[in-house]
Each structure stands twice: as structure tokens, then as C-alpha cells.
Design an enzyme around this catalytic site. Sequence first.
Site, mmCIF file in Angstrom:
data_model
loop_
_atom_site.group_PDB
_atom_site.id
_atom_site.type_symbol
_atom_site.label_atom_id
_atom_site.label_comp_id
_atom_site.label_asym_id
_atom_site.label_seq_id
_atom_site.Cartn_x
_atom_site.Cartn_y
_atom_site.Cartn_z
ATOM 1 N N TYR A 187 -11.759 21.515 -30.841
ATOM 2 C CA TYR A 187 -11.810 20.758 -32.081
ATOM 3 C C TYR A 187 -10.372 20.608 -32.553
ATOM 4 C CZ TYR A 187 -16.850 21.449 -32.311
ATOM 5 O OH TYR A 187 -18.195 21.437 -32.043
ATOM 6 N N CYS A 188 -9.829 19.419 -32.420
ATOM 7 C CA CYS A 188 -8.450 19.104 -32.783
ATOM 8 C C CYS A 188 -8.510 18.550 -34.208
ATOM 9 C CB CYS A 188 -7.914 18.078 -31.795
ATOM 10 S SG CYS A 188 -6.173 17.732 -31.966
ATOM 11 N N ILE A 189 -8.078 19.354 -35.177
ATOM 12 C CA ILE A 189 -8.399 19.097 -36.580
ATOM 13 C C ILE A 189 -7.169 18.756 -37.412
ATOM 14 C CG2 ILE A 189 -9.449 20.127 -38.645
ATOM 15 C CD1 ILE A 189 -11.433 19.528 -36.326
#
Length: 115
Positions: free
Chosen positions: A96-98
Site C-alpha cells: 500500500y503506497c500511501i
Amino acid sequence: MAFEHGTERPFTGCHLHEKRPGRFFDPLSGALLFRSATKFESGSGWPSFFAAEPDAVTEHEDRSYGMVRTEVRSRATGIHLGHVFPDGPPPTGLRYCINGNVLAFAPGAEAEGAA
């Protein structure tokens, strides 16, 4: 930024180097999104997690910029959080690249049900 699907430039976000135990929240609703125990260094320039909290996010196809990606939004408010990719570490294999600038962080206990 959160409702326009934008993100901070890589390596500039406020939570990129956050290493304390704690929880990451949707700043508008207070909904728990991620725990620091699932955060890892991906080298991408954005905070990365291998798991979101159950039922905390929704996924949507994103065909912007000539790519096909999976956008992640907060289930509680619909704000754009970032994207999820299938190149993360075990146990999920997800990354999950947030957008760190749309997260609120609360240091402290990560135990289930901790306030």
C-alpha cells in the site's frame, strides 16, 4: 489534495520516516486505516504498508497517466490514500503506497481495540 487524487512528491511526506509504534488514521473521520506494525521501507518515497485494517479501504481501478493501477480510498470518507501493488513483502505480498500527507498518526499502543 485528498479529494483531487493528488499526492506529495516522493521523499517529502510527513510520515515517510515515522518509525514509532502507533496507528494511522483518516484525519476527517478518525477511522483507523493502518498500524505501524505493517509499515515497511519500500524505497518508493511514500509510506508503505503490507496490510490495511479490515474494511478500512476501498479499491478502485485507476487508468490515469497511461497506467492501470488500483487506487485505495478511505472507506469512511472516500479520500484518496494512494495505490496498492502486488510487490510487497510477506505475509500479504501487497504494498500500500500511501500519500502520507493525508494520514493522521497517533503514537502509542497498537493493541486491538486500543484507543
